[in-house]
Design a protein around this motif. Structure first.
Motif, mmCIF file in Angstrom:
data_model
loop_
_atom_site.group_PDB
_atom_site.id
_atom_site.type_symbol
_atom_site.label_atom_id
_atom_site.label_comp_id
_atom_site.label_asym_id
_atom_site.label_seq_id
_atom_site.Cartn_x
_atom_site.Cartn_y
_atom_site.Cartn_z
ATOM 1 N N SER A 85 -15.149 -11.831 -11.579
ATOM 2 C CA SER A 85 -15.821 -13.066 -11.984
ATOM 3 C C SER A 85 -15.006 -13.776 -13.049
ATOM 4 O O SER A 85 -14.243 -13.166 -13.782
ATOM 5 C CB SER A 85 -17.214 -12.738 -12.543
ATOM 6 N N GLU A 88 -17.499 -12.665 -16.114
ATOM 7 C CA GLU A 88 -17.990 -11.305 -16.301
ATOM 8 C C GLU A 88 -16.870 -10.293 -16.100
ATOM 9 O O GLU A 88 -15.924 -10.529 -15.355
ATOM 10 C CB GLU A 88 -19.140 -11.011 -15.331
ATOM 11 N N TYR A 117 -18.506 -4.508 -22.799
ATOM 12 C CA TYR A 117 -18.577 -4.701 -21.342
ATOM 13 C C TYR A 117 -19.293 -3.501 -20.716
ATOM 14 O O TYR A 117 -18.655 -2.590 -20.172
ATOM 15 C CB TYR A 117 -17.176 -4.845 -20.749
#
Length: 298
Positions: A85, A88, A117
């Motif tokens: 992403s 992300e 993360y």
């Protein structure tokens, strides 16, 4: 061979039984049994030993399973990269580095990366053997020398020296040497000169051994050397990136050290857009900056 049948073979080999594989694939045992007979017929080989408690791979089955594992790893990696992403960071990142750096410097700092993360998965592969990044044996590497492959992006992180350390308790009991020749009165703890290690470290060990040291403990990685030093067994040859994290260590003979060892982070150029790579690279660089700012133990 038919990939669908190979996929089913892989699931059965991984699960070790038709029942468990059937649950994963939502297929009946009889259907799975027919599917795995197809590659056996195609190869004219028996891939499984069948018994009441499950299935065991034959030698030929092990060979095929290694091939399908490699294929599945590459498919998983490709899927994760495709799904990268723009905002992300998630999925698996395969990181390789040396046993010493990985266990003693990198792993203790990974909490911060996972906090940032939580959907990132790290496969940390600690090897003295250099894995081949262009051949996808790993995604990113931290190594104690500049990578030689031309199609890698590389970043020099810091410089390391091998130095001499002992515990405070050991020095209080046995005294502190003030000249390299006095090392002969102590036990030297180091990597075996014949074990895989950076050349600068091996050279320093050979120079120290020229002092006719009567008692030597050799270990095949720096984690073992550190543990022996912390247990007051003698004077150890250790990388100086440990000096800030282990207050029990005291550096001795400061004029005695190896040549500099460059530490590089590297990854394939085709992964330059990977969000996982960028996140890991930025995290390591931030930690290096914090490490440099922290006070060094004397």
């Amino acid at each position: 061979m038919d990939w669908d049948k190979l996929r089913i073979f892989h699931a059965v080999a991984d699960a070790g039984s038709l029942t468990h594989a059937g649950d994963q694939l939502h297929l009946s045992q009889s259907a799975i049994s027919r599917q795995i007979r197809a590659p056996e017929d195609s190869l004219h080989a028996t891939l499984f030993h069948r018994h009441a408690r499950g299935l065991i791979l034959t030698e030929q089955g092990e060979l095929l399973f290694e091939a399908t594992k490699s294929i599945m790893r590459r498919l998983d990696a490709a899927t994760a990269r495709i799904r990268d992403s723009e905002e992300e960071v998630f999925g698996e990142l395969r990181v390789t580095t040396t046993i010493g750096f990985g266990t003693l410097w990198l792993a203790p700092r990974l909490t911060k990366l996972f906090d940032r993360y939580p959907d990132l998965n790290i496969d940390l592969m600690l090897e003295e053997h250099v894995l081949d990044l262009p051949m996808r044996e790993a995604d990113v590497a931290i190594r104690m020398k500049e990578p030689s492959q031309a199609d890698l992006i590389r970043k020099r992180l810091m410089t390391v020296h091998m130095e001499l350390y002992a515990s405070r308790d050991y020095l209080e009991k046995h005294g502190t040497p003030t000249d390299p020749s006095e090392i002969a009165s102590h036990r030297l703890i180091c990597q075996n000169p014949r074990s895989a290690q950076v050349g600068a470290g091996a050279t320093l060990v050979q120079e120290l051994m020229a002092n006719n040291i009567p008692s030597i403990l050799t270990v095949n990685n720096y984690y073992g050397v550190l543990q022996a030093v912390l247990q007051n067994l003698g004077i150890g040859v250790l990388p100086n990136y440990l000096s800030r994290d282990f207050p029990q260590l005291v550096r001795i003979l400061p004029e005695t050290q190896s040549n500099e060892v460059p530490v590089f982070l590297a990854y394939p150029s085709e992964l330059r857009q990977s969000k996982r790579i960028s996140a890991f690279r930025d995290f390591v660089q931030e930690e290096i900056i914090l490490y440099r700012k922290s006070p060094q133990i004397q």
